[in-house]
Structure formats: structure tokens, C-alpha cells
Design a protein around this motif. Structure first.
Motif, PDB file in Angstrom:
ATOM      1  N   MET A   1       0.827  -1.192   0.000  1.00  0.00           N
ATOM      2  CA  MET A   1       0.000   0.000   0.000  1.00  0.00           C
ATOM      3  C   MET A   1       0.874   1.259   0.000  1.00  0.00           C
ATOM      4  SD  MET A   1      -3.018   0.884  -0.143  1.00  0.00           S
ATOM      5  CE  MET A   1      -4.123   2.191   0.146  1.00  0.00           C
ATOM      6  N   LEU A   2       1.945   1.248   0.795  1.00  0.00           N
ATOM      7  CA  LEU A   2       2.839   2.393   0.854  1.00  0.00           C
ATOM      8  C   LEU A   2       3.502   2.645  -0.500  1.00  0.00           C
ATOM      9  CD1 LEU A   2       4.139   4.568   2.645  1.00  0.00           C
ATOM     10  CD2 LEU A   2       5.921   2.916   3.181  1.00  0.00           C
ATOM     11  N   PHE A   3       3.879   1.559  -1.186  1.00  0.00           N
ATOM     12  CA  PHE A   3       4.479   1.694  -2.504  1.00  0.00           C
ATOM     13  C   PHE A   3       3.497   2.310  -3.496  1.00  0.00           C
ATOM     14  CE2 PHE A   3       5.464  -0.174  -6.717  1.00  0.00           C
ATOM     15  CZ  PHE A   3       6.665   0.480  -6.937  1.00  0.00           C
ATOM     16  N   ILE A   4       2.254   1.913  -3.448  1.00  0.00           N
ATOM     17  CA  ILE A   4       1.232   2.463  -4.350  1.00  0.00           C
ATOM     18  C   ILE A   4       1.027   3.948  -4.078  1.00  0.00           C
ATOM     19  CG2 ILE A   4      -1.224   2.387  -4.932  1.00  0.00           C
ATOM     20  CD1 ILE A   4      -1.050  -0.669  -4.489  1.00  0.00           C
ATOM     21  N   ILE A   5       0.999   4.335  -2.821  1.00  0.00           N
ATOM     22  CA  ILE A   5       0.858   5.754  -2.481  1.00  0.00           C
ATOM     23  C   ILE A   5       2.063   6.536  -2.991  1.00  0.00           C
ATOM     24  CG2 ILE A   5       0.781   7.401  -0.565  1.00  0.00           C
ATOM     25  CD1 ILE A   5      -0.845   5.258   0.965  1.00  0.00           C
ATOM     26  N   PHE A   6       3.257   5.997  -2.787  1.00  0.00           N
ATOM     27  CA  PHE A   6       4.474   6.647  -3.252  1.00  0.00           C
ATOM     28  C   PHE A   6       4.486   6.759  -4.765  1.00  0.00           C
ATOM     29  CE2 PHE A   6       9.093   6.906  -3.991  1.00  0.00           C
ATOM     30  CZ  PHE A   6       9.381   7.983  -3.156  1.00  0.00           C
ATOM     31  N   LEU A   7       4.053   5.691  -5.432  1.00  0.00           N
ATOM     32  CA  LEU A   7       4.034   5.663  -6.882  1.00  0.00           C
ATOM     33  C   LEU A   7       2.980   6.611  -7.457  1.00  0.00           C
ATOM     34  CD1 LEU A   7       5.629   4.145  -9.013  1.00  0.00           C
ATOM     35  CD2 LEU A   7       3.818   2.462  -9.087  1.00  0.00           C
ATOM     36  N   SER A   8       1.907   6.817  -6.727  1.00  0.00           N
ATOM     37  CA  SER A   8       0.850   7.705  -7.217  1.00  0.00           C
ATOM     38  C   SER A   8       1.311   9.156  -7.314  1.00  0.00           C
ATOM     39  CB  SER A   8      -0.389   7.603  -6.334  1.00  0.00           C
ATOM     40  OG  SER A   8      -0.114   8.118  -5.045  1.00  0.00           O
ATOM     41  N   THR A   9       2.414   9.498  -6.660  1.00  0.00           N
ATOM     42  CA  THR A   9       2.933  10.860  -6.777  1.00  0.00           C
ATOM     43  C   THR A   9       3.470  11.139  -8.175  1.00  0.00           C
ATOM     44  OG1 THR A   9       5.143  10.252  -5.985  1.00  0.00           O
ATOM     45  CG2 THR A   9       3.529  10.945  -4.335  1.00  0.00           C
ATOM     46  N   MET A  10       3.672  10.105  -8.985  1.00  0.00           N
ATOM     47  CA  MET A  10       4.106  10.315 -10.364  1.00  0.00           C
ATOM     48  C   MET A  10       3.019  10.968 -11.198  1.00  0.00           C
ATOM     49  SD  MET A  10       6.286   6.871 -11.203  1.00  0.00           S
ATOM     50  CE  MET A  10       6.521   7.271 -12.913  1.00  0.00           C
ATOM     51  N   MET A  11       1.770  10.877 -10.736  1.00  0.00           N
ATOM     52  CA  MET A  11       0.660  11.470 -11.479  1.00  0.00           C
ATOM     53  C   MET A  11       0.504  12.959 -11.213  1.00  0.00           C
ATOM     54  SD  MET A  11      -2.229   8.529 -11.341  1.00  0.00           S
ATOM     55  CE  MET A  11      -2.090   8.082  -9.627  1.00  0.00           C
ATOM     56  N   ILE A  12       1.239  13.489 -10.249  1.00  0.00           N
ATOM     57  CA  ILE A  12       1.143  14.906  -9.917  1.00  0.00           C
ATOM     58  C   ILE A  12       2.169  15.663 -10.758  1.00  0.00           C
ATOM     59  CG2 ILE A  12       1.363  16.619  -8.089  1.00  0.00           C
ATOM     60  CD1 ILE A  12       0.714  14.341  -6.111  1.00  0.00           C
ATOM     61  N   PRO A  13       1.734  16.600 -11.581  1.00  0.00           N
ATOM     62  CA  PRO A  13       2.705  17.351 -12.392  1.00  0.00           C
ATOM     63  C   PRO A  13       3.627  18.191 -11.512  1.00  0.00           C
ATOM     64  CG  PRO A  13       0.439  17.757 -13.115  1.00  0.00           C
ATOM     65  CD  PRO A  13       0.367  16.968 -11.858  1.00  0.00           C
ATOM     66  N   ALA A  14       4.881  18.260 -11.894  1.00  0.00           N
ATOM     67  CA  ALA A  14       5.863  19.011 -11.109  1.00  0.00           C
ATOM     68  C   ALA A  14       5.501  20.488 -11.034  1.00  0.00           C
ATOM     69  CB  ALA A  14       7.245  18.838 -11.727  1.00  0.00           C
ATOM     70  N   GLU A  15       4.851  20.994 -12.062  1.00  0.00           N
ATOM     71  CA  GLU A  15       4.474  22.405 -12.078  1.00  0.00           C
ATOM     72  C   GLU A  15       3.438  22.732 -11.006  1.00  0.00           C
ATOM     73  OE1 GLU A  15       4.510  20.454 -14.758  1.00  0.00           O
ATOM     74  OE2 GLU A  15       6.225  21.265 -15.845  1.00  0.00           O
ATOM     75  N   SER A  16       2.633  21.768 -10.629  1.00  0.00           N
ATOM     76  CA  SER A  16       1.593  22.034  -9.637  1.00  0.00           C
ATOM     77  C   SER A  16       2.127  22.104  -8.212  1.00  0.00           C
ATOM     78  CB  SER A  16       0.488  20.972  -9.724  1.00  0.00           C
ATOM     79  OG  SER A  16       0.993  19.723  -9.327  1.00  0.00           O
ATOM     80  N   ILE A  17       3.324  21.596  -7.971  1.00  0.00           N
ATOM     81  CA  ILE A  17       3.887  21.643  -6.619  1.00  0.00           C
ATOM     82  C   ILE A  17       5.098  22.560  -6.527  1.00  0.00           C
ATOM     83  CG2 ILE A  17       3.027  19.379  -5.939  1.00  0.00           C
ATOM     84  CD1 ILE A  17       5.827  18.271  -6.531  1.00  0.00           C
ATOM     85  N   ILE A  18       5.316  23.357  -7.562  1.00  0.00           N
ATOM     86  CA  ILE A  18       6.504  24.214  -7.562  1.00  0.00           C
ATOM     87  C   ILE A  18       6.401  25.318  -6.510  1.00  0.00           C
ATOM     88  CG2 ILE A  18       5.823  25.900  -9.317  1.00  0.00           C
ATOM     89  CD1 ILE A  18       8.699  25.374 -10.507  1.00  0.00           C
ATOM     90  N   ILE A  19       5.217  25.832  -6.246  1.00  0.00           N
ATOM     91  CA  ILE A  19       5.070  26.895  -5.244  1.00  0.00           C
ATOM     92  C   ILE A  19       5.275  26.353  -3.830  1.00  0.00           C
ATOM     93  CG2 ILE A  19       3.454  28.577  -4.255  1.00  0.00           C
ATOM     94  CD1 ILE A  19       2.436  28.999  -7.138  1.00  0.00           C
ATOM     95  N   PRO A  20       4.657  25.227  -3.448  1.00  0.00           N
ATOM     96  CA  PRO A  20       4.981  24.682  -2.122  1.00  0.00           C
ATOM     97  C   PRO A  20       6.457  24.319  -1.971  1.00  0.00           C
ATOM     98  CG  PRO A  20       3.006  23.641  -2.975  1.00  0.00           C
ATOM     99  CD  PRO A  20       3.565  24.481  -4.072  1.00  0.00           C
ATOM    100  N   ASN A  21       7.074  23.791  -3.029  1.00  0.00           N
ATOM    101  CA  ASN A  21       8.509  23.494  -2.975  1.00  0.00           C
ATOM    102  C   ASN A  21       9.325  24.764  -2.782  1.00  0.00           C
ATOM    103  OD1 ASN A  21       8.166  20.762  -3.233  1.00  0.00           O
ATOM    104  ND2 ASN A  21       8.700  20.695  -5.394  1.00  0.00           N
ATOM    105  N   TYR A  22       8.923  25.832  -3.439  1.00  0.00           N
ATOM    106  CA  TYR A  22       9.626  27.105  -3.282  1.00  0.00           C
ATOM    107  C   TYR A  22       9.532  27.589  -1.839  1.00  0.00           C
ATOM    108  CZ  TYR A  22      10.754  32.029  -3.570  1.00  0.00           C
ATOM    109  OH  TYR A  22      11.311  33.263  -3.338  1.00  0.00           O
ATOM    110  N   PHE A  23       8.335  27.531  -1.258  1.00  0.00           N
ATOM    111  CA  PHE A  23       8.177  27.978   0.133  1.00  0.00           C
ATOM    112  C   PHE A  23       9.001  27.117   1.093  1.00  0.00           C
ATOM    113  CE2 PHE A  23       3.975  29.957  -1.181  1.00  0.00           C
ATOM    114  CZ  PHE A  23       4.500  31.251  -1.170  1.00  0.00           C
ATOM    115  N   THR A  24       9.076  25.834   0.820  1.00  0.00           N
ATOM    116  CA  THR A  24       9.889  24.944   1.660  1.00  0.00           C
ATOM    117  C   THR A  24      11.369  25.315   1.556  1.00  0.00           C
ATOM    118  OG1 THR A  24       8.310  23.144   1.351  1.00  0.00           O
ATOM    119  CG2 THR A  24      10.515  22.545   2.109  1.00  0.00           C
TER     120      THR A  24
END
Length: 170
Positions: A1-24
Motif C-alpha cells: 500500500m505504501l508503494f502504491i501511495i508513493f508511486l501515485s505521486t508520479m501522477m502529480i505534475p511538477a508544475e503544480s507543486i513548484i510553489i509549495p517546494n519554493y516555500f519549503t
């Protein structure tokens, strides 16, 4: 189950998380630093998937024989699994290098000084309002592509092994 959750992050485009990554990166104080350029890309779901699939192809009998000989898990991993995994690790290293080396938006976002800008941004800076100096731009492209070509030539043997592994019955 953990692997599936980890693998599902491949479906999230990098552009959609660029702002949270910047704040981090900003909260860690890594703006305009090598850590800010490198750390967000050191682990990836694709890398985890690639290595997991390769590790699953290793015969279970190798592990059983090593356990009978008194080999612990860490020693088995270091002395057996890693040497057998050179093709997969080389393939992942080339892929990771090429994807991070060719990025434009992330380095542009987190770097403020010309000394920390990457070569991709440098190529874009060769252009100006009056036009493009094609001879300078093409010379820059040749120089920028050299590390990629050198890496591919140096890792060609391992890459071919990694890409053809399992294609022929032995």
C-alpha cells in the motif's frame, strides 16, 4: 500500500507543486544555493519504481544462499545486490542527471545571482532585445551538451546492460 501511495505521486505534475517546494526551500534558507537546486530532485517516485522492479528480478535463491553462509541483510545488500544492480543504477543516474540538468523553471525561480544560475538559464541570457547572436548561442549549446555526451559515453556499457536486461532468455 505504501508503494502504491508513493508511486501515485508520479501522477502529480511538477508544475503544480513548484510553489509549495519554493516555500519549503525558502523556509530552509536554501534560496540561491546548491542545496536548493539539488535536494528536491534527489529522490523520485520513478527512481524508486525502477530500482524496486529491478530488485524484484533478482533470484530469491541468491538471498537464501547468502543467508545460509551467514550473510546479514546489510552485507547482502552491499556485496550482492549493489554490484548486480549497476545497470539499473547507471540508468537511473543518467536519467536523473538529464532531467535535472535540463531544467529551466526551477533554477530560474530559486536563484537570484548570475553566479548560481544554471547553464540552461545562461543560454537564454545569450539572447537580447535586438536579436540573437547565433554563433555565440550555438557555441554555448555545444559546450552545454558536452557533459551529457561524456556521461552517456562513460556509462554506455552499463546503460546497454540495463536496457537489455531480461530481453533474452538465458
Amino acid at each position: 500500500m505504501l508503494f502504491i501511495i508513493f508511486l501515485s505521486t508520479m501522477m502529480i505534475p511538477a508544475e503544480s507543486i513548484i510553489i509549495p517546494n519554493y516555500f519549503t526551500i525558502r523556509s530552509l534558507g536554501w534560496l540561491d544555493s546548491y542545496q536548493g537546486l539539488a535536494v528536491p530532485f534527489m529522490a523520485s517516485a520513478f527512481g524508486t519504481f525502477l530500482l524496486r522492479q529491478y530488485f524484484q528480478t533478482l533470484p530469491r535463491e541468491i538471498y537464501d544462499a547468502a543467508r545460509i553462509d551467514g550473510c546479514g541483510r546489510l552485507r547482502f545488500f552491499l556485496t550482492m545486490v549493489l554490484p548486480l544492480s549497476k545497470p539499473a543504477i547507471a540508468t537511473l543516474a543518467v536519467y536523473a542527471f538529464l532531467t535535472t540538468y535540463n531544467q529551466y523553471m526551477w533554477p530560474l525561480l530559486i536563484t537570484n545571482t548570475d553566479g548560481m544560475r544554471t547553464v540552461q538559464i545562461g543560454l537564454a541570457m545569450l539572447q537580447w532585445d535586438q536579436g540573437i547572436s547565433w554563433n555565440t548561442t550555438m557555441a554555448g549549446i555545444v559546450i552545454v551538451s558536452l557533459p551529457t555526451v561524456i556521461l552517456l559515453i562513460a556509462g554506455q556499457k552499463q546503460l546497454v546492460k540495463g536496457l537489455t536486461a531480461g530481453s533474452v532468455k538465458g
